[in-house]
Enzyme design. Structure first.
Site, PDB file in Angstrom:
ATOM      1  N   SER A  82       0.814  -1.215   0.000  1.00 49.62           N
ATOM      2  CA  SER A  82       0.000   0.000   0.000  1.00 49.62           C
ATOM      3  C   SER A  82       0.846   1.263   0.000  1.00 49.62           C
ATOM      4  O   SER A  82       0.635   2.169  -0.807  1.00 49.62           O
ATOM      5  CB  SER A  82      -0.927  -0.005   1.222  1.00 49.62           C
ATOM      6  OG  SER A  82      -1.804  -1.118   1.176  1.00 49.62           O
ATOM      7  N   CYS A  85      -1.845  -6.132   2.972  1.00 48.72           N
ATOM      8  CA  CYS A  85      -3.253  -5.760   3.163  1.00 48.72           C
ATOM      9  C   CYS A  85      -4.147  -6.388   2.100  1.00 48.72           C
ATOM     10  O   CYS A  85      -5.172  -6.986   2.405  1.00 48.72           O
ATOM     11  CB  CYS A  85      -3.400  -4.249   3.148  1.00 48.72           C
ATOM     12  SG  CYS A  85      -5.119  -3.696   3.286  1.00 48.72           S
ATOM     13  N   CYS A  88      -5.797  -7.339   5.401  1.00 48.54           N
ATOM     14  CA  CYS A  88      -7.104  -6.690   5.565  1.00 48.54           C
ATOM     15  C   CYS A  88      -8.197  -7.261   4.671  1.00 48.54           C
ATOM     16  O   CYS A  88      -9.289  -7.597   5.131  1.00 48.54           O
ATOM     17  CB  CYS A  88      -6.985  -5.192   5.273  1.00 48.54           C
ATOM     18  SG  CYS A  88      -5.465  -4.412   5.785  1.00 48.54           S
ATOM     19  N   LYS A 125      -8.945 -11.180   4.997  1.00 44.28           N
ATOM     20  CA  LYS A 125      -9.466 -11.326   6.357  1.00 44.28           C
ATOM     21  C   LYS A 125     -10.916 -10.872   6.442  1.00 44.28           C
ATOM     22  O   LYS A 125     -11.777 -11.557   6.994  1.00 44.28           O
ATOM     23  CB  LYS A 125      -8.565 -10.547   7.320  1.00 44.28           C
ATOM     24  CG  LYS A 125      -8.989 -10.532   8.786  1.00 44.28           C
ATOM     25  CD  LYS A 125      -9.760  -9.285   9.190  1.00 44.28           C
ATOM     26  CE  LYS A 125      -9.182  -7.977   8.740  1.00 44.28           C
ATOM     27  NZ  LYS A 125      -8.352  -7.291   9.696  1.00 44.28           N
ATOM     28  N   TYR A 156      -3.925  -3.438  -9.169  1.00 45.49           N
ATOM     29  CA  TYR A 156      -2.754  -2.702  -8.689  1.00 45.49           C
ATOM     30  C   TYR A 156      -1.675  -2.617  -9.766  1.00 45.49           C
ATOM     31  O   TYR A 156      -1.001  -1.588  -9.904  1.00 45.49           O
ATOM     32  CB  TYR A 156      -2.206  -3.352  -7.419  1.00 45.49           C
ATOM     33  CG  TYR A 156      -2.805  -2.784  -6.153  1.00 45.49           C
ATOM     34  CD1 TYR A 156      -2.073  -1.939  -5.334  1.00 45.49           C
ATOM     35  CD2 TYR A 156      -4.117  -3.082  -5.782  1.00 45.49           C
ATOM     36  CE1 TYR A 156      -2.623  -1.407  -4.175  1.00 45.49           C
ATOM     37  CE2 TYR A 156      -4.675  -2.564  -4.635  1.00 45.49           C
ATOM     38  CZ  TYR A 156      -3.929  -1.723  -3.833  1.00 45.49           C
ATOM     39  OH  TYR A 156      -4.482  -1.185  -2.695  1.00 45.49           O
ATOM     40  N   GLY A 166      14.428  -7.141  -4.504  1.00 42.52           N
ATOM     41  CA  GLY A 166      15.356  -6.026  -4.505  1.00 42.52           C
ATOM     42  C   GLY A 166      16.285  -6.051  -3.307  1.00 42.52           C
ATOM     43  O   GLY A 166      15.884  -6.415  -2.199  1.00 42.52           O
ATOM     44  N   TYR A 193      -5.045  -7.984  17.944  1.00 44.45           N
ATOM     45  CA  TYR A 193      -6.200  -7.873  17.046  1.00 44.45           C
ATOM     46  C   TYR A 193      -6.265  -9.019  16.049  1.00 44.45           C
ATOM     47  O   TYR A 193      -7.347  -9.474  15.678  1.00 44.45           O
ATOM     48  CB  TYR A 193      -6.202  -6.516  16.350  1.00 44.45           C
ATOM     49  CG  TYR A 193      -5.268  -6.376  15.178  1.00 44.45           C
ATOM     50  CD1 TYR A 193      -5.712  -6.549  13.877  1.00 44.45           C
ATOM     51  CD2 TYR A 193      -3.921  -6.082  15.369  1.00 44.45           C
ATOM     52  CE1 TYR A 193      -4.850  -6.426  12.805  1.00 44.45           C
ATOM     53  CE2 TYR A 193      -3.061  -5.956  14.306  1.00 44.45           C
ATOM     54  CZ  TYR A 193      -3.525  -6.124  13.019  1.00 44.45           C
ATOM     55  OH  TYR A 193      -2.674  -6.018  11.950  1.00 44.45           O
ATOM     56  N   ILE A 194      -5.114  -9.528  15.596  1.00 42.03           N
ATOM     57  CA  ILE A 194      -5.124 -10.646  14.650  1.00 42.03           C
ATOM     58  C   ILE A 194      -5.726 -11.876  15.313  1.00 42.03           C
ATOM     59  O   ILE A 194      -6.542 -12.593  14.718  1.00 42.03           O
ATOM     60  CB  ILE A 194      -3.705 -10.928  14.131  1.00 42.03           C
ATOM     61  CG1 ILE A 194      -3.199  -9.750  13.298  1.00 42.03           C
ATOM     62  CG2 ILE A 194      -3.673 -12.204  13.294  1.00 42.03           C
ATOM     63  CD1 ILE A 194      -1.755  -9.896  12.841  1.00 42.03           C
ATOM     64  N   GLU A 250      -9.570 -11.463  15.795  1.00 42.95           N
ATOM     65  CA  GLU A 250     -10.282 -11.500  14.514  1.00 42.95           C
ATOM     66  C   GLU A 250     -10.400 -12.929  13.996  1.00 42.95           C
ATOM     67  O   GLU A 250     -11.479 -13.354  13.554  1.00 42.95           O
ATOM     68  CB  GLU A 250      -9.564 -10.620  13.494  1.00 42.95           C
ATOM     69  CG  GLU A 250      -9.743  -9.135  13.778  1.00 42.95           C
ATOM     70  CD  GLU A 250      -8.992  -8.232  12.821  1.00 42.95           C
ATOM     71  OE1 GLU A 250      -9.367  -7.051  12.689  1.00 42.95           O
ATOM     72  OE2 GLU A 250      -8.016  -8.692  12.186  1.00 42.95           O
ATOM     73  N   HIS A 274     -32.541   8.311  13.850  1.00 39.49           N
ATOM     74  CA  HIS A 274     -33.301   7.351  14.648  1.00 39.49           C
ATOM     75  C   HIS A 274     -34.121   6.409  13.774  1.00 39.49           C
ATOM     76  O   HIS A 274     -34.669   6.835  12.755  1.00 39.49           O
ATOM     77  CB  HIS A 274     -34.237   8.127  15.584  1.00 39.49           C
ATOM     78  CG  HIS A 274     -35.003   7.269  16.521  1.00 39.49           C
ATOM     79  ND1 HIS A 274     -34.445   6.692  17.638  1.00 39.49           N
ATOM     80  CD2 HIS A 274     -36.301   6.863  16.496  1.00 39.49           C
ATOM     81  CE1 HIS A 274     -35.345   5.982  18.264  1.00 39.49           C
ATOM     82  NE2 HIS A 274     -36.496   6.064  17.597  1.00 39.49           N
ATOM     83  N   GLU A 293     -26.793   7.030  16.998  1.00 39.07           N
ATOM     84  CA  GLU A 293     -27.355   8.234  17.614  1.00 39.07           C
ATOM     85  C   GLU A 293     -26.982   8.344  19.082  1.00 39.07           C
ATOM     86  O   GLU A 293     -27.034   9.433  19.681  1.00 39.07           O
ATOM     87  CB  GLU A 293     -28.872   8.262  17.446  1.00 39.07           C
ATOM     88  CG  GLU A 293     -29.610   7.197  18.237  1.00 39.07           C
ATOM     89  CD  GLU A 293     -31.121   7.268  18.032  1.00 39.07           C
ATOM     90  OE1 GLU A 293     -31.683   8.379  18.176  1.00 39.07           O
ATOM     91  OE2 GLU A 293     -31.735   6.229  17.725  1.00 39.07           O
TER      92      GLU A 293
END
Length: 557
Positions: free
Chosen positions: A88, A126, A131, A134, A183, A199, A261-262, A265, A520, A525
């Site tokens: 990214s 990602c 991301c 997942k 991409y 590289g 978090y991984i 999830e 609402h 809200e």
């Protein structure tokens, strides 16, 4: 988005970047561009051209030659910018740099769903193994909860719905191939040269890709990170997040080691797909670094959905039995019968074998590239963005860093990435959204704060009969009335918090929130209807001490 994701204040290097940039000779300036526009569009200047990008590249070289003002010509390079890693951050920096007039190349490894020293793919972590895939698996796993909810709304099924793992993975992989193709086209359309291969930096201005050398005035490192599995007996049997997204079959019973978090999830993903899920964490609760009330709430909700937590347990060994199943030995005992054992114990910057040390690029203890406020390394011509720098490891942050770097180098606009009020989400089940400070951070920074919380049963759960709840929290600086933190755990929290992040970033006050009319009936809200603080936290002088010595007092309301 800790080794995997840092949500705290980023670690910024101490090198004097701005002073360096004051004396830096930018390859292209906006004023130079306007002065040369008419000359550069003539056929006589370029001869025959086949694309607008080829003329722009000649233009870039011409500007460098003109900028010497009659002095010795500067060194000529193959490229103005050579980027190692087409994730990214790398794609964003390369595309923007090319649009600003620079001649740019990017190198990336061949596509694969699981990364290795010889495989990667345009799009990076990602898009290919983070991301996006997942989130697709999160969508797949949520249907089981939707089916449960539907009974209370009058739905009945002739048979229990069944899930086919192979169909999910095949469709997921087809989408990844489509995305990496997009991409590729993004780079091509921007006039960026894509070179396939690994590289390695040879010197501050030279990159080796599969034995061929390329020179560049600036080199950008944006190679991201890789999953990390700690060394222990039987660790060869463990899988990481890359493999978990591309398993040949769905786990029947899985141990997930880690509390970040991984881990949470994937716990939600496999639990929703009806695997027996056990999460082993070294601490008492998940998501270290998140707001404490949010940590408590999400742990409770995940437990209600059938996920079993093993708190304060440290893995020591993995044992494979004769029936092919695995046992996980911890400091508290052994749990048997796992079809899979997954380690979600963090990620490390992917800096091995890049030639960084030989080129003089300084690395931190964990292998991250040290950079200053402008993403410049200890070598003036080498720059780095994204997870490889281990600042805030989130895709949108890498995009911001890449865009800022392109402006700094090629738009004559030195730009620092802005890490204030960066929103983030955890796609656990239920999901979490947050922006700004946790309560603990707010107390440390402001001392006097007002905390507003709401813990309620959502409208949908009134008919579904399920124990689902929503938790929402607003943290306000008492002295300024400014909202400095906002947190939510519940359905659609990521979508809701993205909108409120604009308000927090803009510095709106609690009075601004109160003056906003709610939509609402929605959960969102609640953020504009919480009128009475749950507690007020104030710093007061301690007895027998000077006024500067304070202690916090909490008043429940």
């Amino acid at each position: 988005m800790a080794a995997a994701t840092s949500l705290s204040t980023p670690r910024i290097g101490s090198s004097p970047a701005f002073q360096t940039l004051r004396h830096y000779k930018f390859p292209v300036t906006l004023s130079s561009f306007s002065n040369y526009t008419k000359t550069l569009t003539s056929r006589k200047f370029f001869g025959s051209t086949s694309s607008p990008h080829s003329s722009r590249r000649d233009f870039t070289t011409a500007i460098r030659a003109e900028s010497t003002n009659g002095a010795e010509p500067t060194r000529q390079y193959d490229y103005d910018l050579f980027t190692i890693g087409a994730g990214s951050g790398g794609v964003r920096a390369s595309r923007f740099a090319s649009n600003f007039g620079a001649k740019v190349a990017v190198c990336e490894l061949p596509f694969a769903t699981i990364s290795s020293d010889s495989a990667g793919g345009v799009g990076g972590t990602c898009v290919l193994r983070g991301c996006v895939p997942k989130k697709l698996l999160v969508y797949a796993s949520k249907f089981s909860h939707d089916f449960e909810e539907s009974y209370g709304f009058g739905w009945n099924y002739e048979a229990e719905p069944k899930h086919d793992w192979s169909t999910l993975i095949a469709n997921k992989n087809a989408e990844l191939r489509r995305l990496t193709g997009i991409y590729n086209n993004v780079l091509k359309n921007a006039g960026v040269t894509l070179i396939e291969g690994r590289g390695k930096i040879v010197d501050p201005h030279t990159v080796d890709v599969n034995g061929k050398l390329y020179t560049a005035k600036n080199i950008l490192i944006s190679v991201g990170g890789r999953p990390f599995i700690p060394d222990m007996p039987g660790s060869e049997y463990a899988i990481d997040s890359d493999a978990a997204l591309d398993l040949p079959s769905k786990p029947n019973k899985i141990a997930i080691v880690g509390g970040g978090y991984i881990a949470v999830e994937f716990a939600g993903i496999f639990s929703g797909l009806k695997s027996d899920v056990h999460v082993f964490i070294r601490q008492k609760k998940v998501l270290r670094g998140f707001d404490e009330e949010v940590r408590d709430f999400v742990g409770e909700q995940m437990s209600l959905r059938g996920i079993e937590f093993h708190s304060e347990e440290t893995p020591q060994a993995i044992v494979k039995s004769s029936d092919g199943l695995f046992s996980l030995k911890t400091n508290k005992g052994t749990v048997d019968g796992f079809s899979h054992i997954m380690f979600a114990t963090g990620r490390k910057p992917n800096t091995k074998n890049l030639g960084l040390e030989a080129a003089g690029v300084k690395l931190s203890a964990n292998g991250a590239i040290e950079v200053d406020e402008y993403s410049q390394t200890s070598v003036p011509s080498i720059w780095a963005v994204g997870d490889v720098t281990d600042r805030i490891n989130l895709t949108p942050v890498a995009l911001m860093e890449g865009g800022a770097l392109a402006k700094t180098l090629f738009a004559n606009e030195p730009t620092k990435p802005d890490y204030s009020a960066v929103p983030s989400a955890v796609f656990s089940q239920p999901p979490i959204g947050q922006v700004g400070l946790t309560e603990e951070q707010a107390i440390e920074e402001y001392a006097d704060i007002d905390v507003y919380t709401s813990n309620f049963r959502p409208l949908k759960a009134t008919l579904s009969g399920l124990p689902d709840r929503v938790f929402m929290k607003v943290i306000v600086c008492a002295k300024t009335n400014k909202v400095v933190g906002l947190h939510m755990c519940g359905e659609d929290s990521a979508e809701i918090v993205q909108g409120f992040a604009i308000a927090v970033k803009a510095g709106l006050t609690k009075a601004d929130f109160d003056a906003t009319v709610g939509v609402h009936p929605t959960a969102a809200e609640e953020f504009v209807t919480m009128r009475t603080p749950t507690r007020k936290i104030r710093s007061t002088p301690s007895e027998g001490k000077a006024d500067s010595d304070t202690k916090a007092t909490t008043t429940a309301v």
